[in-house]
Design a protein around this motif. Structure first.
Motif, PDB file in Angstrom:
ATOM      1  N   VAL A  37       0.837  -1.202   0.000  1.00  0.00           N
ATOM      2  CA  VAL A  37       0.000   0.000   0.000  1.00  0.00           C
ATOM      3  C   VAL A  37       0.870   1.250   0.000  1.00  0.00           C
ATOM      4  CG1 VAL A  37      -1.521   1.371   1.491  1.00  0.00           C
ATOM      5  CG2 VAL A  37      -2.081  -1.007   0.965  1.00  0.00           C
ATOM      6  N   ARG A  38       1.880   1.276   0.843  1.00  0.00           N
ATOM      7  CA  ARG A  38       2.746   2.461   0.901  1.00  0.00           C
ATOM      8  C   ARG A  38       3.476   2.652  -0.431  1.00  0.00           C
ATOM      9  NH1 ARG A  38       4.652   6.045   4.870  1.00  0.00           N
ATOM     10  NH2 ARG A  38       3.234   5.013   6.333  1.00  0.00           N
ATOM     11  N   ARG A  39       3.948   1.563  -1.007  1.00  0.00           N
ATOM     12  CA  ARG A  39       4.616   1.684  -2.301  1.00  0.00           C
ATOM     13  C   ARG A  39       3.645   2.176  -3.362  1.00  0.00           C
ATOM     14  NH1 ARG A  39       7.273  -3.041  -6.203  1.00  0.00           N
ATOM     15  NH2 ARG A  39       7.095  -1.769  -8.100  1.00  0.00           N
ATOM     16  N   SER A  40       2.427   1.660  -3.351  1.00  0.00           N
ATOM     17  CA  SER A  40       1.429   2.065  -4.339  1.00  0.00           C
ATOM     18  C   SER A  40       1.150   3.562  -4.258  1.00  0.00           C
ATOM     19  CB  SER A  40       0.140   1.270  -4.132  1.00  0.00           C
ATOM     20  OG  SER A  40      -0.831   1.630  -5.093  1.00  0.00           O
ATOM     21  N   ILE A  41       0.993   4.071  -3.038  1.00  0.00           N
ATOM     22  CA  ILE A  41       0.733   5.503  -2.868  1.00  0.00           C
ATOM     23  C   ILE A  41       1.932   6.322  -3.340  1.00  0.00           C
ATOM     24  CG2 ILE A  41       0.408   7.326  -1.152  1.00  0.00           C
ATOM     25  CD1 ILE A  41      -2.151   5.808  -1.743  1.00  0.00           C
ATOM     26  N   GLU A  42       3.137   5.891  -3.002  1.00  0.00           N
ATOM     27  CA  GLU A  42       4.339   6.618  -3.443  1.00  0.00           C
ATOM     28  C   GLU A  42       4.432   6.632  -4.970  1.00  0.00           C
ATOM     29  OE1 GLU A  42       7.458   4.576  -1.431  1.00  0.00           O
ATOM     30  OE2 GLU A  42       7.121   5.600   0.492  1.00  0.00           O
ATOM     31  N   GLN A  72      -4.114  -5.471   6.968  1.00  0.00           N
ATOM     32  CA  GLN A  72      -2.848  -4.822   6.634  1.00  0.00           C
ATOM     33  C   GLN A  72      -3.023  -3.519   5.856  1.00  0.00           C
ATOM     34  OE1 GLN A  72       0.294  -7.441   5.110  1.00  0.00           O
ATOM     35  NE2 GLN A  72      -0.869  -9.232   5.807  1.00  0.00           N
ATOM     36  N   ALA A  73      -3.801  -3.566   4.770  1.00  0.00           N
ATOM     37  CA  ALA A  73      -3.913  -2.379   3.924  1.00  0.00           C
ATOM     38  C   ALA A  73      -4.612  -1.233   4.641  1.00  0.00           C
ATOM     39  CB  ALA A  73      -4.656  -2.727   2.637  1.00  0.00           C
ATOM     40  N   ARG A 127      -2.269   5.064   8.792  1.00  0.00           N
ATOM     41  CA  ARG A 127      -0.987   5.696   9.104  1.00  0.00           C
ATOM     42  C   ARG A 127      -0.664   6.799   8.092  1.00  0.00           C
ATOM     43  NH1 ARG A 127       0.028   0.402  11.226  1.00  0.00           N
ATOM     44  NH2 ARG A 127       0.492  -0.502   9.181  1.00  0.00           N
ATOM     45  N   LEU A 128      -0.925   6.534   6.833  1.00  0.00           N
ATOM     46  CA  LEU A 128      -0.675   7.540   5.803  1.00  0.00           C
ATOM     47  C   LEU A 128      -1.591   8.747   5.984  1.00  0.00           C
ATOM     48  CD1 LEU A 128      -0.262   5.074   2.826  1.00  0.00           C
ATOM     49  CD2 LEU A 128       1.474   6.699   3.559  1.00  0.00           C
ATOM     50  N   ARG A 129      -2.817   8.493   6.412  1.00  0.00           N
ATOM     51  CA  ARG A 129      -3.736   9.606   6.692  1.00  0.00           C
ATOM     52  C   ARG A 129      -3.215  10.438   7.863  1.00  0.00           C
ATOM     53  NH1 ARG A 129      -9.814   7.955   8.036  1.00  0.00           N
ATOM     54  NH2 ARG A 129      -8.695   6.987   9.771  1.00  0.00           N
ATOM     55  N   ALA A 130      -2.708   9.778   8.909  1.00  0.00           N
ATOM     56  CA  ALA A 130      -2.156  10.497  10.065  1.00  0.00           C
ATOM     57  C   ALA A 130      -0.927  11.311   9.680  1.00  0.00           C
ATOM     58  CB  ALA A 130      -1.808   9.506  11.175  1.00  0.00           C
ATOM     59  N   GLU A 131      -0.183  10.849   8.663  1.00  0.00           N
ATOM     60  CA  GLU A 131       1.003  11.574   8.195  1.00  0.00           C
ATOM     61  C   GLU A 131       0.654  12.741   7.278  1.00  0.00           C
ATOM     62  OE1 GLU A 131       3.593   8.699   6.356  1.00  0.00           O
ATOM     63  OE2 GLU A 131       3.484   7.350   8.097  1.00  0.00           O
ATOM     64  N   GLY A 132      -0.628  12.875   6.926  1.00  0.00           N
ATOM     65  CA  GLY A 132      -1.052  13.970   6.066  1.00  0.00           C
ATOM     66  C   GLY A 132      -0.903  13.697   4.589  1.00  0.00           C
ATOM     67  N   ILE A 133      -0.534  12.473   4.226  1.00  0.00           N
ATOM     68  CA  ILE A 133      -0.377  12.116   2.814  1.00  0.00           C
ATOM     69  C   ILE A 133      -1.731  11.844   2.182  1.00  0.00           C
ATOM     70  CG2 ILE A 133       0.633  10.402   1.244  1.00  0.00           C
ATOM     71  CD1 ILE A 133       2.905  10.112   3.314  1.00  0.00           C
TER      72      ILE A 133
END
Length: 330
Positions: A119-124, A153-154, A160-166
């Protein structure tokens, strides 16, 4: 164009959303200029919500949409993309991607991945293709066969990505209503993109998902309001749910069209406006591949629909008695 809050979030979406699969060369090729003109025409019509995915044209849709929006003020529009399919390069590959529906070279292959790392790779990767530093809404894309990994997992990684502001909001996008209802029950998801399951011909989303979404403050974006084309132009050979429509459904769509015409309303206009009868629905998403289609969708959404039309559809049994219908739009 009117904008609505997406559930309990601070994200506001235009009532009409631009579905960008078409500018990813869905079924047939679209030029870069045609794609840019489609986005510009939608913008001029008031559309401020644009939806894409890595799946659409193996990243082509994201690249084109990002380029078309690059000169627009970032705070003036909402953009959603999706996770669940990683694009892996295939050096030296030949042929095209038409087996998966897109007229693009098969320069990548899709790999299902609803892991946290995936998921993190996909967003990046999406941010790089879009040329952006944040995404307003990220949908879990078609996790039908990956429900447990998507939940375990996803979804937490998207939190976490939402909490980071991404990310601004988290959603799930599917062609069914049952699994999204589970996400609404079991997570703090913000939105559901429901394709083809809340239309004039198919109200399966009303059985559980839509009432549950309204109760939990989850915003719903309705896609597939034409049910793969049958409600856009009902005739023999038209498609419903990505396959040739059976005769009884064609007949029903033609009856819907006849009632609409008696009230001076194009069937497309009624199909676009119908979902807004339910309070959970914030936007309808229409796949758009040309400026003409963008203009037509906006005109149809804004077409005046008298209450008598909805009443006649109920009287004739073409809409169930308990299905909510919209208020009159002037």
């Amino acid at each position: 164009m009117r904008e609505n809050p997406l559930g309990r979030t601070t994200v506001r979406v235009s009532e009409l959303a631009f579905g960008a699969a078409g500018i990813g060369n869905l079924f047939t090729e679209v030029s870069d200029d045609q794609a840019a003109q489609a986005v510009a025409a939608a913008w001029d019509a008031g559309v401020r919500y644009f939806d894409t995915a890595p799946h659409y044209g193996l990243g082509l849709s994201e690249r084109r949409l990002g380029a078309a929006l690059r000169e627009r003020p970032r705070d003036a529009y909402v953009l959603s993309t999706k996770v669940g399919r990683i694009l892996e390069p295939t050096p030296g590959a030949h042929g095209d991607d038409l087996a998966d529906g897109f007229a693009v070279p098969a320069a990548h292959r899709r790999r299902w991945d609803f892991s946290a790392e995936g998921v993190r790779r996909s967003i990046e990767d999406s941010l790089n293709r879009l040329g952006l530093d944040r995404i307003d809404i990220a949908y879990l894309h078609d996790p039908d066969d990956h429900a447990e990994q998507a939940l375990d997992q996803a979804y937490p990684e998207l939190e976490r990505l939402r909490a980071e502001g991404i990310l601004g909001a988290i959603g799930v996008g599917m062609n069914q209503a049952e699994l999204p209802a589970r996400f609404v029950r079991d997570t703090d998801i913000d939105a559901v993109l429901l394709a083809g399951r809340y239309s004039l011909l198919d109200q399966r989303g009303l059985a559980e998902l839509l009432p549950l979404a309204a109760e939990r403050g989850v915003g719903v974006v309705v896609g597939g309001v034409f049910n793969s084309g049958l409600l856009a132009d009902p005739k023999p050979g038209a498609t419903f749910d990505y396959a040739t429509a059976p005769g009884e459904l064609i007949d029903r769509a033609l009856q819907l069209k006849a009632v609409c015409e008696r009230h001076g309303v194009p069937l497309r206009a009624a199909a676009l406006r119908f979902p807004f009868g339910h309070p959970a629905v914030a936007s309808v998403l229409v796949g758009t591949r040309s400026a003409a289609e963008a203009v037509d969708a906006a005109e149809m959404l804004n077409h005046r629909i008298p209450q008598a039309l909805w009443a006649e559809l109920r009287e004739r049994g073409l809409l169930p008695i308990g299905v909510p219908t919209p208020g009159e739009v002037e």
